[in-house]
Motif scaffolding. Structure first.
Motif, short mmCIF file in Angstrom:
data_model
loop_
_atom_site.label_atom_id
_atom_site.label_comp_id
_atom_site.label_asym_id
_atom_site.label_seq_id
_atom_site.Cartn_x
_atom_site.Cartn_y
_atom_site.Cartn_z
N LEU A 117 0.81 -1.21 0.00
CA LEU A 117 0.00 0.00 0.00
C LEU A 117 0.85 1.26 0.00
N ILE A 118 2.13 1.13 0.27
CA ILE A 118 3.01 2.30 0.34
C ILE A 118 3.52 2.61 -1.06
N GLY A 119 3.45 3.86 -1.46
CA GLY A 119 3.92 4.27 -2.77
C GLY A 119 5.40 4.00 -2.95
N GLY A 120 5.81 3.74 -4.19
CA GLY A 120 7.19 3.36 -4.45
C GLY A 120 8.20 4.43 -4.06
N VAL A 121 7.87 5.72 -4.30
CA VAL A 121 8.80 6.79 -3.96
C VAL A 121 8.97 6.88 -2.45
N ILE A 122 7.85 6.86 -1.73
CA ILE A 122 7.91 6.92 -0.26
C ILE A 122 8.63 5.70 0.28
N LEU A 162 18.26 -2.90 -3.46
CA LEU A 162 17.10 -2.68 -4.33
C LEU A 162 16.26 -3.94 -4.45
N ILE A 163 16.91 -5.10 -4.52
CA ILE A 163 16.19 -6.37 -4.61
C ILE A 163 15.39 -6.63 -3.34
N ILE A 164 16.00 -6.37 -2.19
CA ILE A 164 15.31 -6.59 -0.91
C ILE A 164 14.06 -5.73 -0.82
N VAL A 165 14.16 -4.48 -1.20
CA VAL A 165 13.00 -3.58 -1.15
C VAL A 165 11.93 -4.04 -2.13
N GLY A 166 12.33 -4.47 -3.32
CA GLY A 166 11.36 -4.97 -4.29
C GLY A 166 10.60 -6.18 -3.79
N TYR A 231 10.73 1.72 -11.53
CA TYR A 231 11.42 3.00 -11.70
C TYR A 231 11.38 3.84 -10.44
N ASP A 232 10.20 3.91 -9.80
CA ASP A 232 10.03 4.81 -8.67
C ASP A 232 10.95 4.46 -7.50
N VAL A 233 11.00 3.18 -7.14
CA VAL A 233 11.88 2.76 -6.04
C VAL A 233 13.34 2.94 -6.44
N ASN A 234 13.65 2.64 -7.68
CA ASN A 234 15.01 2.82 -8.19
C ASN A 234 15.44 4.28 -8.07
N LEU A 235 14.52 5.20 -8.36
CA LEU A 235 14.83 6.62 -8.31
C LEU A 235 15.02 7.11 -6.88
N SER A 236 14.09 6.78 -6.00
CA SER A 236 14.14 7.34 -4.64
C SER A 236 15.15 6.63 -3.74
N LEU A 237 15.46 5.36 -4.02
CA LEU A 237 16.36 4.62 -3.15
C LEU A 237 17.83 4.82 -3.52
N THR A 238 18.17 4.68 -4.80
CA THR A 238 19.57 4.73 -5.20
C THR A 238 19.89 5.77 -6.26
N LYS A 239 18.85 6.24 -7.00
CA LYS A 239 19.06 7.16 -8.13
C LYS A 239 20.03 6.58 -9.16
N GLY A 240 20.14 5.27 -9.21
CA GLY A 240 21.02 4.62 -10.16
C GLY A 240 22.45 4.44 -9.67
N GLY A 241 22.79 5.02 -8.53
CA GLY A 241 24.15 4.92 -8.01
C GLY A 241 24.34 3.72 -7.10
N PRO A 242 25.54 3.55 -6.58
CA PRO A 242 26.73 4.36 -6.89
C PRO A 242 27.38 3.94 -8.21
N TYR A 243 27.84 4.92 -8.97
CA TYR A 243 28.54 4.70 -10.24
C TYR A 243 27.69 3.91 -11.24
N ASN A 244 26.38 4.21 -11.25
CA ASN A 244 25.44 3.58 -12.20
C ASN A 244 25.30 2.08 -12.00
N THR A 245 25.69 1.56 -10.86
CA THR A 245 25.59 0.11 -10.62
C THR A 245 24.16 -0.35 -10.39
N THR A 246 23.24 0.58 -10.12
CA THR A 246 21.84 0.20 -9.93
C THR A 246 20.92 0.91 -10.91
N GLU A 247 21.47 1.39 -12.02
CA GLU A 247 20.64 2.03 -13.03
C GLU A 247 19.96 0.94 -13.86
N LEU A 248 18.72 0.62 -13.50
CA LEU A 248 17.97 -0.40 -14.23
C LEU A 248 17.47 0.18 -15.55
#
Length: 296
Positions: A117-122, A162-166, A231-248
């Motif tokens: 029920l919690i939004g991905g960004v939050i 990121l996997i754990i949160v997903g 995308y939303d969790v990826n953006l708010s949790l890691t923003k694709g970092g560090p060094y683009n290692t989590t840019e899905l």
């Protein structure tokens, strides 16, 4: 005369119940889809005053030759693989647990479902605080090395964060589908197996799991789609970092189209992603549908 009235009535029914959904579907799905397909064949940079020139499949050739595209796609496959396995394993076990007749099982159902029920960004910001503050504080107090440094700053651990949160977000929703599957199993089969002396493990292997194949079809399809499109969790949790290692891949496509203002190449990559996900999803559903027939 009767045929004319029947046709008029059918047309009135269509206008009343079918026209508005058709218009909404066209505006929301069809028009953006074909517009994006057209833009993928141009060199438009995304600005209103930018010129649109038709360049054919040049963007697709550039996408296929782009190492960053394949790097993001490889990380996405890694993410999808583990999210699918861990989410459905957790959801299946949760569903099995809360349909076992245990005390307070409705409370546990609600608790397991709440993260969905919690939004991905939050959700991303909540877990950012947990990984960066709570776990680090716990690690410094206990001396456990794995928690002493934030996972979000470690290139080798950030993707696993990121996997754990997903998994934590999606397991509760998939659990509901498994619950429906468990509840739908004919109780007479369970009673007959119990009278024949079957153990709980044997009943799970021989009765429950084969009867749950339709639920597996739905949950695997939904998990696959959600994991590829994250995308939303990826953006708010890691923003694709560090060094683009989590840019899905979804973030890579967005950055290419909007941040780098390469709308044409970005649309081409998005369409390639659409074809890839559609092919995998259709193959997955076809295989599991065959399993459903074999399980009957």
């Amino acid at each position: 005369m009767y045929k004319e009235k029947s046709k008029l009535k059918s047309f009135q029914v269509f206008v009343t119940f079918g026209l508005i959904p058709l218009l909404v579907f066209s505006i929301v799905v069809l028009i953006p889809f074909f517009s994006g397909l057209f833009l993928s064949l141009t060199n438009w940079n995304g600005s209103l005053d930018g010129k649109i020139e038709f360049i054919g499949i040049g963007n697709y050739i550039s996408a296929v030759r782009d190492p960053a595209f394949w790097g993001s796609l490889g990380k996405t496959f890694y993410y999808v693989f583990f999210v699918m396995i861990l989410t459905n394993t957790s959801a299946f076990l949760f569903g099995l647990l809360v349909t076992s007749g245990m005390k307070g099982q409705n409370f546990y159902r609600a608790g397991y479902f709440t993260p969905n029920l919690i939004g991905g960004v939050i959700l991303g910001y909540i877990w950012q605080f947990i990984f960066s503050r709570v776990f680090v504080y716990f690690g410094t107090k206990t001396g456990i090395p794995i928690f002493e440094i934030s996972w979000l700053t470690d290139p080798h651990a950030a993707l696993w964060a990121l996997i754990i949160v997903g998994v934590w977000q999606n397991a509760g929703y998939m659990m509901l589908i498994y619950i429906a599957g468990f509840v739908g199993i004919d109780k007479s089969l369970i009673e007959a197996a119990r009278m024949d002396g079957a153990s709980p493990l044997q009943m799970l292997q021989k009765i429950k799991i084969p009867m749950m194949v339709p639920a597996f079809t739905i949950t695997l399809f939904l998990t696959l789609r959600k994991a590829f499109m994250v995308y939303d969790v990826n953006l708010s949790l890691t923003k694709g970092g560090p060094y683009n290692t989590t840019e899905l891949i979804s973030m890579h496509v967005y950055n290419e189209a909007f941040l780098n203002q390469n709308m044409g190449p970005g649309q081409a990559k998005a369409f390639l992603l659409f074809v890839l996900v559609a092919a995998i999803a259709v193959a997955q559903v076809a295989v599991l549908k065959k399993k459903e027939v074999d399980a009957i």
